[in-house]
Design a protein around this motif. Structure first.
Motif, PDB file in Angstrom:
ATOM      1  N   VAL A  96       0.899  -1.115  -0.109  1.00 58.78           N
ATOM      2  CA  VAL A  96       0.034  -0.194  -0.245  1.00 58.78           C
ATOM      3  C   VAL A  96       0.696   1.211  -0.084  1.00 58.78           C
ATOM      4  O   VAL A  96       1.844   1.252   0.828  1.00 58.78           O
ATOM      5  N   LEU A  97       0.620   2.165  -0.951  1.00 57.79           N
ATOM      6  CA  LEU A  97       1.571   3.307  -1.299  1.00 57.79           C
ATOM      7  C   LEU A  97       0.663   4.467  -0.553  1.00 57.79           C
ATOM      8  O   LEU A  97      -0.338   4.830  -1.111  1.00 57.79           O
ATOM      9  N   VAL A  98       1.348   5.179   0.336  1.00 56.27           N
ATOM     10  CA  VAL A  98       0.714   6.444   0.751  1.00 56.27           C
ATOM     11  C   VAL A  98       1.536   7.786   0.420  1.00 56.27           C
ATOM     12  O   VAL A  98       2.694   7.546   0.077  1.00 56.27           O
ATOM     13  N   LYS A 174      -5.193  -7.983   8.314  1.00 58.71           N
ATOM     14  CA  LYS A 174      -5.638  -6.764   8.444  1.00 58.71           C
ATOM     15  C   LYS A 174      -4.357  -5.964   8.364  1.00 58.71           C
ATOM     16  O   LYS A 174      -3.745  -6.024   9.405  1.00 58.71           O
ATOM     17  N   MET A 175      -4.337  -4.779   7.731  1.00 54.27           N
ATOM     18  CA  MET A 175      -3.322  -3.808   7.697  1.00 54.27           C
ATOM     19  C   MET A 175      -4.051  -2.463   7.974  1.00 54.27           C
ATOM     20  O   MET A 175      -4.852  -2.093   7.211  1.00 54.27           O
ATOM     21  N   VAL A 176      -3.612  -1.690   9.126  1.00 53.27           N
ATOM     22  CA  VAL A 176      -4.034  -0.383   9.469  1.00 53.27           C
ATOM     23  C   VAL A 176      -2.881   0.616   9.133  1.00 53.27           C
ATOM     24  O   VAL A 176      -2.018   0.352  10.013  1.00 53.27           O
ATOM     25  N   ILE A 177      -3.316   1.578   8.386  1.00 48.13           N
ATOM     26  CA  ILE A 177      -2.045   2.761   8.318  1.00 48.13           C
ATOM     27  C   ILE A 177      -2.981   4.039   8.579  1.00 48.13           C
ATOM     28  O   ILE A 177      -4.012   4.298   8.226  1.00 48.13           O
ATOM     29  N   GLU A 178      -2.011   4.528   9.656  1.00 46.51           N
ATOM     30  CA  GLU A 178      -2.654   6.059   9.927  1.00 46.51           C
ATOM     31  C   GLU A 178      -1.606   7.075   9.661  1.00 46.51           C
ATOM     32  O   GLU A 178      -0.322   7.130   9.741  1.00 46.51           O
ATOM     33  N   CYS A 179      -1.913   8.503   8.709  1.00 45.91           N
ATOM     34  CA  CYS A 179      -1.371   9.273   8.279  1.00 45.91           C
ATOM     35  C   CYS A 179      -1.939  10.488   8.978  1.00 45.91           C
ATOM     36  O   CYS A 179      -2.967  10.971   8.592  1.00 45.91           O
ATOM     37  N   GLN A 202       2.976  14.744   3.162  1.00 44.96           N
ATOM     38  CA  GLN A 202       1.950  14.760   4.156  1.00 44.96           C
ATOM     39  C   GLN A 202       0.507  14.587   3.494  1.00 44.96           C
ATOM     40  O   GLN A 202      -0.528  14.453   4.119  1.00 44.96           O
ATOM     41  N   SER A 203       0.357  14.428   2.128  1.00 41.35           N
ATOM     42  CA  SER A 203      -0.764  14.048   1.433  1.00 41.35           C
ATOM     43  C   SER A 203      -0.587  13.540   0.201  1.00 41.35           C
ATOM     44  O   SER A 203       0.575  13.509  -0.451  1.00 41.35           O
ATOM     45  N   GLY A 204      -1.459  12.961  -0.508  1.00 45.66           N
ATOM     46  CA  GLY A 204      -1.178  12.374  -1.773  1.00 45.66           C
ATOM     47  C   GLY A 204      -2.208  11.174  -2.015  1.00 45.66           C
ATOM     48  O   GLY A 204      -3.210  11.126  -1.386  1.00 45.66           O
ATOM     49  N   ASN A 205      -2.106  10.733  -3.301  1.00 46.11           N
ATOM     50  CA  ASN A 205      -3.164   9.583  -3.757  1.00 46.11           C
ATOM     51  C   ASN A 205      -2.686   8.251  -2.839  1.00 46.11           C
ATOM     52  O   ASN A 205      -1.517   8.396  -2.158  1.00 46.11           O
ATOM     53  N   ILE A 206      -3.553   7.327  -2.861  1.00 42.63           N
ATOM     54  CA  ILE A 206      -3.209   5.921  -2.180  1.00 42.63           C
ATOM     55  C   ILE A 206      -3.190   5.077  -3.321  1.00 42.63           C
ATOM     56  O   ILE A 206      -3.973   5.147  -4.196  1.00 42.63           O
ATOM     57  N   ALA A 207      -2.258   4.063  -3.425  1.00 44.56           N
ATOM     58  CA  ALA A 207      -1.966   3.154  -4.367  1.00 44.56           C
ATOM     59  C   ALA A 207      -1.837   1.625  -3.859  1.00 44.56           C
ATOM     60  O   ALA A 207      -1.243   1.511  -2.680  1.00 44.56           O
ATOM     61  N   LEU A 208      -2.443   0.758  -4.678  1.00 43.39           N
ATOM     62  CA  LEU A 208      -2.047  -0.593  -4.245  1.00 43.39           C
ATOM     63  C   LEU A 208      -1.160  -1.193  -5.537  1.00 43.39           C
ATOM     64  O   LEU A 208      -1.440  -0.850  -6.646  1.00 43.39           O
TER      65      LEU A 208
END
Length: 231
Positions: A96-98, A174-179, A202-208
């Motif tokens: 998961v890319l944040v 289950k994976m949980v990511i907090e930004c 600090q912001s951006g798209n999310i990618a799989l």
């Protein structure tokens, strides 16, 4: 496609409304890939190349090949994302890319981002992709400081804090990511696995990812937050 699709709104209004906090939003509707777009280099070159991202039996599936990324149309900040996933046949690689931005920024494949690794036995590692992040015990978990970097053959991997957190192949993880702001926290199967600070985005798209292994996703859910959860 060399650049992400332009978004009419830099940060989605879903995250700007004061009343929207604590309201979760599914990024996958179980029917199609509305709200996402694929960036797969092979599809530019070969008109017969398959799209590695499909919907099957109500699941979002990354077929693994050809390599590429499924990217949200919207840009997000200050959120928690929960993904529930499993490797369909054998353990492998995905992520998961944040805070994703410029597409194909590394190796003409990976978007500029911080990757939260899903590779089996490494879930929760950070990979720096033209962005950087800081963790405690940095040299122990990343290697010699003089070799750190965000591209090429630099040391870009930052190892997770916990081991043996993944379920056996075929079972759901289950994976949980907090930004929030310049921090990123990660839990895998409710085990705290990583915490980065001083992130350069600090912001951006999310990618799989499609990165060699077939992976099924049954949940991709986003919740806006104002502060990080405790470890």
């Amino acid at each position: 496609m060399k650049l992400f699709y332009a978004s009419a709104i830099a940060i989605t209004l879903f995250f700007n409304s004061a009343t929207s906090f604590a309201q979760s939003k599914s990024l996958f509707n179980g029917k199609d890939l509305k709200g996402w777009h694929a960036d797969v280099p092979e599809m530019d070159k070969n008109p017969n190349a398959r799209n590695p991202f499909i919907v099957r039996n109500g699941l979002l599936v990354s077929l693994g090949t050809p390599g590429g990324h499924l990217i949200t149309d919207a840009v997000y900040k200050n959120y928690r994302i929960e993904v529930q996933y499993r490797f369909a046949a054998k353990p492998g690689n995905c992520g998961v890319l944040v805070h994703a931005s410029k597409s194909r920024a590394l190796y003409d494949m990976f978007p500029q981002s911080i990757e939260v690794q899903m590779q089996h036995t490494m879930a929760g590692d950070f990979w720096c992709i033209e962005e950087d992040i800081t963790v405690t015990d940095m040299e122990t978990r990343r290697g010699p400081k003089e070799k750190w970097g965000v591209n090429g053959d630099k040391l870009r991997r930052i190892k997770r804090l916990s081991k043996d957190v993944e379920k056996p192949v075929g079972e759901w993880n289950k994976m949980v990511i907090e930004c929030v702001g310049d921090q990123v926290k990660v839990w895998v199967n409710d085990v705290f696995t990583n915490h980065g600070t001083n992130c350069t985005a600090q912001s951006g798209n999310i990618a799989l990812q499609a990165e060699g292994s077939e992976v099924e996703f049954r949940k991709v859910e986003l919740t806006p937050i104002r502060k990080l959860s405790k470890d």
